[in-house]
Design an enzyme around this catalytic site. Structure first.
Site, PDB file in Angstrom:
ATOM      1  N   ARG A 159       0.783  -1.317  -0.318  1.00 25.74           N
ATOM      2  CA  ARG A 159       0.189   0.167   0.158  1.00 25.74           C
ATOM      3  C   ARG A 159       0.812   0.993   0.324  1.00 25.74           C
ATOM      4  O   ARG A 159       2.087   0.720   0.472  1.00 25.74           O
ATOM      5  CB  ARG A 159      -0.889  -0.125   1.059  1.00 25.74           C
ATOM      6  CG  ARG A 159      -1.730  -1.741   1.550  1.00 25.74           C
ATOM      7  CD  ARG A 159      -2.455  -1.485   2.680  1.00 25.74           C
ATOM      8  NE  ARG A 159      -3.273  -1.816   2.715  1.00 25.74           N
ATOM      9  CZ  ARG A 159      -2.763  -3.523   3.595  1.00 25.74           C
ATOM     10  NH1 ARG A 159      -1.972  -3.520   3.421  1.00 25.74           N
ATOM     11  NH2 ARG A 159      -3.901  -4.196   3.452  1.00 25.74           N
ATOM     12  N   LYS A 185      -1.087  -1.998   7.707  1.00 26.67           N
ATOM     13  CA  LYS A 185      -2.519  -1.986   8.099  1.00 26.67           C
ATOM     14  C   LYS A 185      -3.255  -2.158   9.345  1.00 26.67           C
ATOM     15  O   LYS A 185      -3.102  -2.942   9.792  1.00 26.67           O
ATOM     16  CB  LYS A 185      -3.027  -2.282   7.175  1.00 26.67           C
ATOM     17  CG  LYS A 185      -4.898  -1.877   6.662  1.00 26.67           C
ATOM     18  CD  LYS A 185      -5.707  -1.795   6.140  1.00 26.67           C
ATOM     19  CE  LYS A 185      -7.340  -1.467   6.010  1.00 26.67           C
ATOM     20  NZ  LYS A 185      -7.950  -1.635   4.740  1.00 26.67           N
ATOM     21  N   HIS A 259      -3.583   2.427  -6.054  1.00 20.43           N
ATOM     22  CA  HIS A 259      -3.964   1.141  -4.962  1.00 20.43           C
ATOM     23  C   HIS A 259      -4.403   0.225  -5.872  1.00 20.43           C
ATOM     24  O   HIS A 259      -4.156  -1.063  -5.437  1.00 20.43           O
ATOM     25  CB  HIS A 259      -5.568   2.005  -4.189  1.00 20.43           C
ATOM     26  CG  HIS A 259      -5.972  -0.031  -2.948  1.00 20.43           C
ATOM     27  ND1 HIS A 259      -4.363  -0.221  -1.795  1.00 20.43           N
ATOM     28  CD2 HIS A 259      -6.136  -0.295  -2.945  1.00 20.43           C
ATOM     29  CE1 HIS A 259      -5.417  -0.781  -1.373  1.00 20.43           C
ATOM     30  NE2 HIS A 259      -6.614  -1.374  -1.389  1.00 20.43           N
ATOM     31  N   ARG A 262      -1.936  -2.747  -5.985  1.00 21.19           N
ATOM     32  CA  ARG A 262      -1.812  -4.273  -5.488  1.00 21.19           C
ATOM     33  C   ARG A 262      -3.341  -4.759  -5.418  1.00 21.19           C
ATOM     34  O   ARG A 262      -3.034  -6.185  -5.665  1.00 21.19           O
ATOM     35  CB  ARG A 262      -2.494  -2.889  -4.414  1.00 21.19           C
ATOM     36  CG  ARG A 262      -2.543  -4.213  -2.300  1.00 21.19           C
ATOM     37  CD  ARG A 262      -3.085  -3.891  -1.345  1.00 21.19           C
ATOM     38  NE  ARG A 262      -3.233  -4.599  -0.243  1.00 21.19           N
ATOM     39  CZ  ARG A 262      -2.223  -5.263   0.355  1.00 21.19           C
ATOM     40  NH1 ARG A 262      -1.683  -5.717  -0.281  1.00 21.19           N
ATOM     41  NH2 ARG A 262      -2.865  -6.037   1.483  1.00 21.19           N
ATOM     42  N   HIS A 285      -3.470 -10.241   3.847  1.00 22.78           N
ATOM     43  CA  HIS A 285      -5.117 -10.344   4.037  1.00 22.78           C
ATOM     44  C   HIS A 285      -5.596 -11.109   5.337  1.00 22.78           C
ATOM     45  O   HIS A 285      -4.528 -12.271   5.517  1.00 22.78           O
ATOM     46  CB  HIS A 285      -5.860 -11.154   2.717  1.00 22.78           C
ATOM     47  CG  HIS A 285      -5.638 -10.202   1.710  1.00 22.78           C
ATOM     48  ND1 HIS A 285      -5.602 -10.839  -0.130  1.00 22.78           N
ATOM     49  CD2 HIS A 285      -5.601  -8.820   0.997  1.00 22.78           C
ATOM     50  CE1 HIS A 285      -5.475  -9.807  -0.846  1.00 22.78           C
ATOM     51  NE2 HIS A 285      -6.227  -8.987  -0.089  1.00 22.78           N
ATOM     52  N   TYR A 294     -10.599 -12.431  -6.144  1.00 17.63           N
ATOM     53  CA  TYR A 294      -9.899 -12.583  -6.896  1.00 17.63           C
ATOM     54  C   TYR A 294     -10.002 -13.981  -7.539  1.00 17.63           C
ATOM     55  O   TYR A 294      -9.792 -14.107  -8.972  1.00 17.63           O
ATOM     56  CB  TYR A 294      -8.178 -11.986  -6.354  1.00 17.63           C
ATOM     57  CG  TYR A 294      -7.636 -10.762  -5.928  1.00 17.63           C
ATOM     58  CD1 TYR A 294      -8.096  -9.755  -6.600  1.00 17.63           C
ATOM     59  CD2 TYR A 294      -7.883 -10.377  -4.359  1.00 17.63           C
ATOM     60  CE1 TYR A 294      -7.455  -8.811  -5.952  1.00 17.63           C
ATOM     61  CE2 TYR A 294      -7.412  -9.329  -3.724  1.00 17.63           C
ATOM     62  CZ  TYR A 294      -7.925  -8.671  -4.552  1.00 17.63           C
ATOM     63  OH  TYR A 294      -7.865  -7.418  -4.102  1.00 17.63           O
TER      64      TYR A 294
END
Length: 315
Positions: A159, A185, A259, A262, A285, A294
């Site tokens: 990110r 994050k 973004h 990513r 994740h 995805y």
């Protein structure tokens, strides 16, 4: 080794052989090689599967049994939950086969449902990612920096805030490989690591060389502007740089941003056949459910029914 899955008094399902002395799910959780958060999610999903086997007195499950279970799930569960349970089942049976406990009856198992969520950003192909990096020419500090950042974001899925937070000392060498420790994050420390491909590390080293002597605590990427020269880069600067280079290669869309790079990493990994748990680990994740988005994109890409019809109509 023959394995039988059966119903017992406490409704738990165990290996009939009793050799391992623990439930099948517990053994999977210990040796499947997935992250703790994913492990908990998989265990929850698999308990539902084995309860179904027990309720149906299924001792030697077949692919048809799995399909019937999924059909039942679709009547009571959301599309994303069905996909999650199916993903856990596929990983579970792949592990069983690798452990020589049971054949893989879940290979290429599909749910037939559409997820209720999609990304708001588009993704680039690997060829477009290559064009994006090649678009940055020149050997001055700024161009070398931008090229290194683009390479990092299109291969490691960082990110913008993670690029900004990175320090020189976050690059570490472990057992012959180079890693970048990332402050992800919601994290307060750089405690997540991504593998730095050789090519990307080479670009970063070329950039750092233009800055002369650097300390471990120095920002990995710094500003080259007159007002902020040498200071830590800002996320807005990276966003503008990415957007400018996207426009340069003819990709001018509000759905393509920093973004998107990513998303491109995740999409390109799934399209290349990389297993979902590995993609989840690379993208960091917390939930496999995020990674499943995805997988659905890949299935839609593979379905070229419209083109098949057009080829028949426009003869």
């Amino acid at each position: 080794m023959a394995v039988e899955i059966k119903k017992v008094e406490n409704r738990e399902v165990t290996l009939a052989t009793g050799i391992f002395g623990e439930s099948l799910i517990e053994r999977f959780a210990r040796f499947a090689g997935v992250s703790e958060s994913s492990r908990q999610t998989y265990v929850k999903s698999l308990k539902q599967l084995l309860k179904y086997f027990a309720a149906q007195n299924i001792t030697a499950p077949t692919r048809e049994n799995l399909i019937e279970w999924i059909d039942e799930l679709k009547e009571t569960k959301s599309a994303s939950t069905v996909q999650l349970y199916t993903a856990a089942t596929k990983i579970f049976f792949r592990w069983l086969e690798q452990a020589e406990l049971y054949r893989n009856i879940a290979d290429h198992l599909k749910t037939g449902v559409k997820p209720s969520h999609n990304h708001k950003k588009d993704a680039l192909s690997t060829a477009q990612c290559a064009d994006l990096i090649k678009n940055v020419k020149g050997t001055d500090e700024k161009n070398l920096r931008d090229r290194a950042i683009l390479a990092l974001m299109t291969t490691c899925g960082l990110r913008t805030i993670e690029v900004v937070r990175a320090n020189v000392g976050d690059i570490r060498f472990e057992r012959g490989k180079t890693f970048l420790y990332v402050q992800g994050k919601g994290h307060t420390d750089a405690d997540e690591k991504v593998l730095l491909p050789t090519q990307v590390h080479k670009l970063i080293k070329a950039y750092l060389k233009t800055r002369g002597k650097v300390q471990a605590s120095d920002p990995l990427f710094v500003s080259t502007s007159k007002s902020n020269r040498g200071k830590r880069l800002q996320t807005q600067t990276i966003s503008r740089m990415v957007k400018s280079n996207l426009r340069d290669i003819g990709l001018d869309s509000p759905r393509l941003t920093a973004h998107s790079l990513r998303h491109s990493v995740a999409t390109n990994l799934v399209f290349a056949g990389i297993e979902l748990p590995k993609v989840q680990m690379i993208l960091r994740h917390k939930s496999i459910g995020t990674t499943l988005i995805y997988a659905d994109a890949w299935q839609r890409y593979q379905n070229d029914g419209e083109q098949f019809l057009a080829n028949g109509i426009f003869i």
